[in-house]
Design a protein around this motif. Structure first.
Motif, PDB file in Angstrom:
ATOM      1  N   GLU A  22       0.828  -1.207   0.000  1.00 14.21           N
ATOM      2  CA  GLU A  22       0.000   0.000   0.000  1.00 14.21           C
ATOM      3  C   GLU A  22       0.864   1.259   0.000  1.00 14.21           C
ATOM      4  N   LYS A  23       1.942   1.255   0.787  1.00 13.13           N
ATOM      5  CA  LYS A  23       2.846   2.404   0.830  1.00 13.13           C
ATOM      6  C   LYS A  23       3.504   2.624  -0.530  1.00 13.13           C
ATOM      7  N   TYR A  24       3.917   1.532  -1.170  1.00  4.14           N
ATOM      8  CA  TYR A  24       4.545   1.640  -2.490  1.00  4.14           C
ATOM      9  C   TYR A  24       3.564   2.246  -3.491  1.00  4.14           C
ATOM     10  N   CYS A  25       2.327   1.776  -3.455  1.00  4.88           N
ATOM     11  CA  CYS A  25       1.330   2.287  -4.395  1.00  4.88           C
ATOM     12  C   CYS A  25       0.983   3.747  -4.114  1.00  4.88           C
ATOM     13  N   ASN A  26       1.003   4.132  -2.859  1.00  3.85           N
ATOM     14  CA  ASN A  26       0.754   5.541  -2.525  1.00  3.85           C
ATOM     15  C   ASN A  26       1.850   6.434  -3.090  1.00  3.85           C
ATOM     16  N   LYS A  27       3.088   5.935  -3.106  1.00  6.77           N
ATOM     17  CA  LYS A  27       4.185   6.698  -3.707  1.00  6.77           C
ATOM     18  C   LYS A  27       3.986   6.820  -5.219  1.00  6.77           C
ATOM     19  N   LEU A  28       3.486   5.730  -5.820  1.00 12.55           N
ATOM     20  CA  LEU A  28       3.250   5.772  -7.269  1.00 12.55           C
ATOM     21  C   LEU A  28       2.200   6.812  -7.634  1.00 12.55           C
ATOM     22  N   LYS A  29       1.225   7.011  -6.764  1.00 13.80           N
ATOM     23  CA  LYS A  29       0.103   7.908  -7.076  1.00 13.80           C
ATOM     24  C   LYS A  29       0.557   9.328  -7.378  1.00 13.80           C
ATOM     25  N   GLN A  30       1.709   9.727  -6.828  1.00 11.90           N
ATOM     26  CA  GLN A  30       2.182  11.088  -7.101  1.00 11.90           C
ATOM     27  C   GLN A  30       2.590  11.265  -8.563  1.00 11.90           C
ATOM     28  N   TRP A  31       2.774  10.144  -9.282  1.00 11.63           N
ATOM     29  CA  TRP A  31       3.159  10.212 -10.691  1.00 11.63           C
ATOM     30  C   TRP A  31       1.972   9.956 -11.617  1.00 11.63           C
ATOM     31  N   LYS A  32       0.772   9.898 -11.040  1.00  7.00           N
ATOM     32  CA  LYS A  32      -0.423   9.643 -11.849  1.00  7.00           C
ATOM     33  C   LYS A  32      -0.728  10.837 -12.745  1.00  7.00           C
ATOM     34  N   VAL A  33      -1.008  10.548 -14.014  1.00  4.98           N
ATOM     35  CA  VAL A  33      -1.345  11.583 -14.996  1.00  4.98           C
ATOM     36  C   VAL A  33      -2.710  11.238 -15.583  1.00  4.98           C
ATOM     37  N   SER A  34      -3.590  12.205 -15.653  1.00  4.90           N
ATOM     38  CA  SER A  34      -4.926  11.938 -16.172  1.00  4.90           C
ATOM     39  C   SER A  34      -4.888  11.740 -17.688  1.00  4.90           C
ATOM     40  N   GLY A  35      -5.798  10.938 -18.174  1.00  7.74           N
ATOM     41  CA  GLY A  35      -5.884  10.669 -19.603  1.00  7.74           C
ATOM     42  C   GLY A  35      -6.776   9.474 -19.864  1.00  7.74           C
ATOM     43  N   GLU A  36      -7.290   9.374 -21.090  1.00  6.49           N
ATOM     44  CA  GLU A  36      -8.162   8.259 -21.436  1.00  6.49           C
ATOM     45  C   GLU A  36      -7.370   6.975 -21.667  1.00  6.49           C
ATOM     46  N   LYS A  37      -6.160   7.119 -22.192  1.00  5.82           N
ATOM     47  CA  LYS A  37      -5.357   5.942 -22.504  1.00  5.82           C
ATOM     48  C   LYS A  37      -3.994   6.098 -21.848  1.00  5.82           C
ATOM     49  N   ILE A  38      -3.775   5.351 -20.776  1.00  8.50           N
ATOM     50  CA  ILE A  38      -2.512   5.395 -20.039  1.00  8.50           C
ATOM     51  C   ILE A  38      -1.803   4.060 -20.235  1.00  8.50           C
ATOM     52  N   GLY A  39      -0.672   4.103 -20.910  1.00  4.70           N
ATOM     53  CA  GLY A  39       0.057   2.884 -21.252  1.00  4.70           C
ATOM     54  C   GLY A  39       1.109   2.514 -20.224  1.00  4.70           C
TER      55      GLY A  39
END
Length: 344
Positions: free
Chosen positions: A131-148
């Motif tokens: 969960e902690k690892y995924c929370n760190k990943l969330k800071q790099w989330k970019v909005s878009g319809e198609k995320i590869g």
């Protein structure tokens, strides 16, 4: 029985001691994986009554004599094993075990994070590590319809890898590229990461993610209690892709995962095929991830592959490297060669 016993730490390089450990494990239908470095062994007199191995940050080959099962001895063995790992600076620990043993290891502070049916469970010594690892990943989330997304080893980074990354970036709003962290390849993780980084600097809609223990390594996958190669590959795929679909992908809003065709490696080709099941199947609760397979590009009618490049390097054939490698990789290799000490 076994009123007195003593724990001993043994290197796997100690062949004399390892004979007894191997014999004890064989009686429990277990073996020793080649990456195990140390064992913690409990002796009652000269008899082994329990043991466990350490391979990097993974605990393996854990067994106790039947007479002590259910006595609380397993907790003492796990305490000795984890304390040894902590002393070596290995605080984030994983272990693979049979699902029937999960309850035992839960009592020792390990929590299940993925299952491969009734064959295997993966546990870690943190209730919320993933969960902690995924929370760190969330800071790099970019909005878009198609995320590869791409998961890449790049041993080394070739024109084929670069083509794949460029194609995916051109088709997606954003691309998340994960570098496999496992060592054991001809090129170190650091070198592979740098080759990928340099070869993708021109791509603006790309996030390059450092390696993670949650991108499960095939090198460290257990063979000590699974003997069938096909079952091992199935379990590896099941665990790796479940973690990706259920945890990593939702953290970044990933909708697609891209892979290159793999005509030369049967194992990787099978892995690619199983992606269709684990990432797309409607039977799993998490959102499905579309899998896109991109045909491998060729040079002179030959598929561009890292294995071909490694063959050229072994033969000292640098003349044809430009057919397979981007300039950034060639420059990195030349710089690496210049840093190598010259043999007397």
């Amino acid at each position: 029985m076994f009123d007195t016993y003593m724990f001993t730490r043994i290197s796997t390089k100690n062949e004399i001691k390892m004979k007894g450990i191997r014999a004890f494990l064989e009686n429990h239908d277990l073996s020793v994986d080649s990456d195990v470095e140390f064992f913690v062994v409990a002796y009652s007199g000269t008899s082994i009554i329990g043991c466990g191995g350490i391979a990097s940050n993974i605990l393996k080959s854990i067994a106790i004599t039947p007479e002590l099962q259910g006595s609380g001895f397993s907790l003492k063995l796990m305490s000795e094993l984890t304390n040894f790992a902590y002393e070596m600076g290995r605080f984030h620990l994983f272990l693979f075990t049979k699902p029937s043993n999960v309850k035992i290891f839960r009592q020792a502070g390990f929590f299940k994070i993925a299952n491969a049916g009734e064959k295997l469970s993966l546990l870690e010594n943190s209730k919320n590590g993933l969960e902690k690892y995924c929370n760190k990943l969330k800071q790099w989330k970019v909005s878009g319809e198609k995320i590869g997304s791409i998961v890449m080893n790049a041993n080394p980074f070739t024109l084929g890898h670069q083509f794949l990354v460029e194609k995916v970036a051109s088709e997606c709003d954003w691309l998340h590229l994960f570098v496999v962290k496992e060592e054991g390849s001809e090129f170190s993780y650091h070198d592979r990461f740098e080759m990928i980084r340099k070869g993708t600097l021109h791509i603006p809609n790309l996030t390059l993610h450092p390696g993670s223990k949650y991108i499960i390594s095939r090198v460290t996958f257990p063979t000590y209690f699974i003997k069938d190669k096909g079952v091992i590959d199935y379990c590896h795929t099941a665990v790796d892709l479940q973690i990706f679909r259920d945890h990593i992908a939702p953290s970044l809003g990933i909708t697609h995962r891209y892979i290159g065709t793999e005509p030369q490696c049967v194992v990787t080709n099978n892995y690619n095929q199983q992606m269709q099941q684990w990432l797309v199947s409607p039977l799993l609760e998490s959102p499905k991830i579309e899998v896109i397979e991109v045909p491998r590009i060729t040079t002179n009618n030959n598929p561009i592959s890292a294995s071909t490049v490694r063959g050229l390097l072994i033969r000292g054939d640098t003349e044809h490297l430009a057919d397979y490698l981007p300039k950034t990789t060639i420059e990195h290799l030349n710089h690496h060669a210049a840093r190598e000490p010259v043999a007397a």
